[in-house]
Design an enzyme around this catalytic site. Sequence first.
Site, PDB file in Angstrom:
ATOM      1  N   ILE A 203       2.458  68.045  28.706  1.00  0.00           N
ATOM      2  CA  ILE A 203       3.443  68.331  29.760  1.00  0.00           C
ATOM      3  C   ILE A 203       4.583  67.327  29.748  1.00  0.00           C
ATOM      4  O   ILE A 203       5.538  67.467  30.485  1.00  0.00           O
ATOM      5  CB  ILE A 203       2.795  68.361  31.163  1.00  0.00           C
ATOM      6  CG1 ILE A 203       1.936  67.104  31.403  1.00  0.00           C
ATOM      7  CG2 ILE A 203       1.965  69.615  31.340  1.00  0.00           C
ATOM      8  CD1 ILE A 203       1.458  66.973  32.832  1.00  0.00           C
ATOM      9  N   GLY A 204       4.485  66.335  28.912  1.00  0.00           N
ATOM     10  CA  GLY A 204       5.570  65.363  28.832  1.00  0.00           C
ATOM     11  C   GLY A 204       5.356  64.424  27.659  1.00  0.00           C
ATOM     12  O   GLY A 204       4.246  64.289  27.154  1.00  0.00           O
ATOM     13  N   THR A 205       6.449  63.848  27.212  1.00  0.00           N
ATOM     14  CA  THR A 205       6.350  62.878  26.121  1.00  0.00           C
ATOM     15  C   THR A 205       7.221  61.688  26.478  1.00  0.00           C
ATOM     16  O   THR A 205       8.341  61.859  26.955  1.00  0.00           O
ATOM     17  CB  THR A 205       6.871  63.487  24.795  1.00  0.00           C
ATOM     18  OG1 THR A 205       6.489  64.849  24.744  1.00  0.00           O
ATOM     19  CG2 THR A 205       6.312  62.775  23.598  1.00  0.00           C
ATOM     20  N   GLY A 209       3.705  57.611  24.425  1.00  0.00           N
ATOM     21  CA  GLY A 209       2.776  58.655  23.984  1.00  0.00           C
ATOM     22  C   GLY A 209       2.960  59.937  24.773  1.00  0.00           C
ATOM     23  O   GLY A 209       3.935  60.095  25.501  1.00  0.00           O
ATOM     24  N   VAL A 211       1.848  63.001  27.444  1.00  0.00           N
ATOM     25  CA  VAL A 211       1.193  63.192  28.742  1.00  0.00           C
ATOM     26  C   VAL A 211       0.637  64.612  28.740  1.00  0.00           C
ATOM     27  O   VAL A 211       1.371  65.566  28.451  1.00  0.00           O
ATOM     28  CB  VAL A 211       2.178  62.977  29.905  1.00  0.00           C
ATOM     29  CG1 VAL A 211       1.497  63.228  31.238  1.00  0.00           C
ATOM     30  CG2 VAL A 211       2.763  61.572  29.864  1.00  0.00           C
ATOM     31  N   ASP A 324      13.462  50.513  36.247  1.00  0.00           N
ATOM     32  CA  ASP A 324      13.822  51.663  35.412  1.00  0.00           C
ATOM     33  C   ASP A 324      13.917  52.928  36.265  1.00  0.00           C
ATOM     34  O   ASP A 324      13.408  53.987  35.913  1.00  0.00           O
ATOM     35  CB  ASP A 324      12.790  51.847  34.287  1.00  0.00           C
ATOM     36  CG  ASP A 324      13.328  52.719  33.158  1.00  0.00           C
ATOM     37  OD1 ASP A 324      14.550  52.961  33.124  1.00  0.00           O
ATOM     38  OD2 ASP A 324      12.525  53.162  32.316  1.00  0.00           O
TER      39      ASP A 324
HETATM   40  N1  LIG Z   1       1.772  62.387  36.732  1.00  0.00           N
HETATM   41  C1  LIG Z   1       2.505  63.199  35.976  1.00  0.00           C
HETATM   42  N2  LIG Z   1       2.520  64.524  36.226  1.00  0.00           N
HETATM   43  C2  LIG Z   1       3.251  65.363  35.477  1.00  0.00           C
HETATM   44  N3  LIG Z   1       4.024  64.977  34.466  1.00  0.00           N
HETATM   45  C3  LIG Z   1       4.058  63.674  34.175  1.00  0.00           C
HETATM   46  C4  LIG Z   1       3.298  62.715  34.901  1.00  0.00           C
HETATM   47  N4  LIG Z   1       3.533  61.506  34.390  1.00  0.00           N
HETATM   48  C5  LIG Z   1       4.389  61.690  33.395  1.00  0.00           C
HETATM   49  N5  LIG Z   1       4.729  62.988  33.253  1.00  0.00           N
HETATM   50  C6  LIG Z   1       5.652  63.572  32.271  1.00  0.00           C
HETATM   51  O1  LIG Z   1       5.569  62.845  31.070  1.00  0.00           O
HETATM   52  C7  LIG Z   1       6.820  62.251  30.762  1.00  0.00           C
HETATM   53  C8  LIG Z   1       6.600  60.880  30.155  1.00  0.00           C
HETATM   54  O2  LIG Z   1       5.899  60.081  31.058  1.00  0.00           O
HETATM   55  P1  LIG Z   1       6.202  58.537  31.242  1.00  0.00           P
HETATM   56  O3  LIG Z   1       7.645  58.374  31.617  1.00  0.00           O
HETATM   57  O4  LIG Z   1       5.231  57.944  32.167  1.00  0.00           O
HETATM   58  O5  LIG Z   1       5.930  58.056  29.769  1.00  0.00           O
HETATM   59  P2  LIG Z   1       6.561  56.811  29.036  1.00  0.00           P
HETATM   60  O6  LIG Z   1       5.983  56.799  27.667  1.00  0.00           O
HETATM   61  O7  LIG Z   1       6.336  55.603  29.872  1.00  0.00           O
HETATM   62  O8  LIG Z   1       8.091  57.228  29.027  1.00  0.00           O
HETATM   63  P3  LIG Z   1       9.365  56.333  28.817  1.00  0.00           P
HETATM   64  O9  LIG Z   1       9.833  56.699  27.462  1.00  0.00           O
HETATM   65  O10 LIG Z   1      10.300  56.827  29.897  1.00  0.00           O
HETATM   66  O11 LIG Z   1       8.973  54.910  28.979  1.00  0.00           O
HETATM   67  C9  LIG Z   1       7.575  62.224  32.068  1.00  0.00           C
HETATM   68  O12 LIG Z   1       8.959  62.292  31.857  1.00  0.00           O
HETATM   69  C10 LIG Z   1       7.056  63.443  32.792  1.00  0.00           C
HETATM   70  O13 LIG Z   1       7.795  64.580  32.401  1.00  0.00           O
END
Ligand SMILES: Nc1ncnc2c1ncn2[C@@H]1O[C@H](COP(=O)(O)OP(=O)(O)OP(=O)(O)O)[C@@H](O)[C@H]1O
EC number: 2.7.11.1
Length: 631
Positions: A203-205, A209, A211, A324
């Site tokens: 659902i997300g990247t 890594g 998500v 951020d």
């Molecule tokens: N609790 C959640 N529920 C649904 N989607 C989520 C959740 N947490 C993260 N996501 C999705 O996953 C994506 C990446 O999550 P997150 O920002 O925590 O990862 P990251 O690797 O820390 O990203 P970044 O590159 O911004 O540091 C988010 O933009 C969001 O779309």
Amino acid sequence: MEGPSSSSVPTASDAPSKYLLPSDSDDGIATSSAANVGARSHVANKEPMEKEKQQSPMVLNVDPDYDYDEEDGGSCEEDQRGTPAPISREIVDGAIARRSRDRQISPGVKMSIGNYDDMEDDDEEVETPEEQKQRFLASMKRIRKQPQEAFDPPEDTEAMREFINRQVNDAMMFNRDNHIDYSPINKPKEAKIIEGYLWGGIIGTGSYGKVKEVIDIYTITRRAAKIMKYEKLRKIPNGWDNIRSEMSILRRLNHRNIVKLIEVFNLPEKGKVYMIFEYCIGSVQNLIDMEPAHRLSIGESHAIFLELCHGLNYLHSKRVSHKDIKPGNLLLSIDMTVKICDFGVAEQICLFQSDGRCTKVNGTPKFQPPECVYGNHEYFDGYKVDMWSAGVTLYNMVSGKYPFEQQVLLRLYESIGTNPVEMPTNVELSRDLQDIIQRLLDKDFTTRPNISDVMQHPWFQTGFPEDQGLGRIMERMRTGDRPFTMYPSLQAMYDGAGSEVILDEDGNELILPPPDLVKRGTLSLSSFPGFRTLEKRPGDGPSPSSDSGVVAEPDSSGDPLRRPSSRSMPTSAPPRPPSQAVKVVEAVAAPEAVVEAPEVQEEAPQEAPAPRRRGKRSLFSCIFRSRTDSS
Ligand SMILES: Nc1ncnc2c1ncn2[C@@H]1O[C@H](COP(=O)(O)OP(=O)(O)OP(=O)(O)O)[C@@H](O)[C@H]1O
């Protein structure tokens, strides 16, 4: 004309020097001279020839007296033994000269090697480009008209499969003993349960890594699992430090506007760390992207900004600077609550510090304040960094633009540091809104308002009708394209053989769980313990399901309502059979209590095996101890 004999074969020294490699040894030359490599059927000795090929592939020995044009028109084909006949410019020139002489063609005719057919057509008139085009089109038509064998693929029925199977086997195309499997190549993925979570799709990247969406099988709750590989964490500068810090900070936070970290575990076998969060349906960035104009209405922006400020107020009161803040890090839960997420670069400010002085510059360039990027400040205040980023976020939400935009990073930083803030021209903003943006984007962080100042601002205090704010967002998010990524896993679990399909009143198919899930009128906890948890809680009295004849059977631990959490119980595998899950879970670390999961009320069982526990604890206690010590 006589063909060349081995005696008339020219030596390498006869061959034009341009075909000889300077490194050719005498040996090689002697070998090559021994080989009669004229046109086809004139290979005297294949063995030396092969040796020659290896040693000096560029040496081409030819007989200039031999008529290569004889019989076959000198075509450059392979001889009967499959050895390609070498040819040289010398031969070609000789052939051209002879043909020209025989056919009275001007010796100046240009001819390419291997294109002997040109010589056959040389009497023909030269085609004009138009004629060439017509000829090409005509030949294309001819090709297209070629009758094609009609091939209608047979119907993919069971009978047809059986027929093909028989035909193939009867024709002895394959060993009869070998079973030929005609089942579809793309087998549906098996449902995967790890650590009590049923795994869905991505659902997300993020930079750390993927998500993935998961379902907690004990509470039937949707969750989001952030998966990080050890390898990647090692590669990212401060990767491990950042996730340690994120876990350490998140475990202390509990607010409706901060995403909740449910639990953390790692699978050393897979080399991955997992963070389980409460599930959100999207981010503010998704919301902006969904809009054709890439901006939100003022009412929506106001509603989101209010929630953001409440979250920041809580964070700053806990001495945490997020650093951020941006629309991509503001998630929306199913009830349209804004949740601040991604604490990877957040900083816990020292308790004994009177201000929000921070040390590490991190964040997303477009959202960073001048004191972080322009280098004319000795230090910066983490809280004020968040206020600036909140200002850029508000600016972006209402206009779809950024206050400072440059393609080149250094230019962007210079612009942030020196250019005055200009209000967006594509939207009309009220005076109060302009004022709050101007204040938040104050280049001097000492005069920039803090969170309580902002919460006193008239624009913050403005009331917008519900249907212009989150109500409107909710309507759009609910109707938006939001795939339920759990579907394939659930289908794999429940759409299996033995499912009884019945129709409801409207004729829709209702798929009942396979019989192995329902044993003797009892809902099996081994399949989905959460059903039981939902049915009966301690002190609830008789289970409603018992009235309907479905009685939950107690699980092996004696208390079916307990979620064997990885933090409280090392062997936290749900008591269900799939070998994969069991295998994985056996190797799963049971970190020391990381985050207090709200739904886990019970104590850890006493009988947890001590050695495994020690091993599992070590990594995470390491992670958390180091962070706790430093903060
Ligand atoms: N609790 C959640 N529920 C649904 N989607 C989520 C959740 N947490 C993260 N996501 C999705 O996953 C994506 C990446 O999550 P997150 O920002 O925590 O990862 P990251 O690797 O820390 O990203 P970044 O590159 O911004 O540091 C988010 O933009 C969001 O779309």
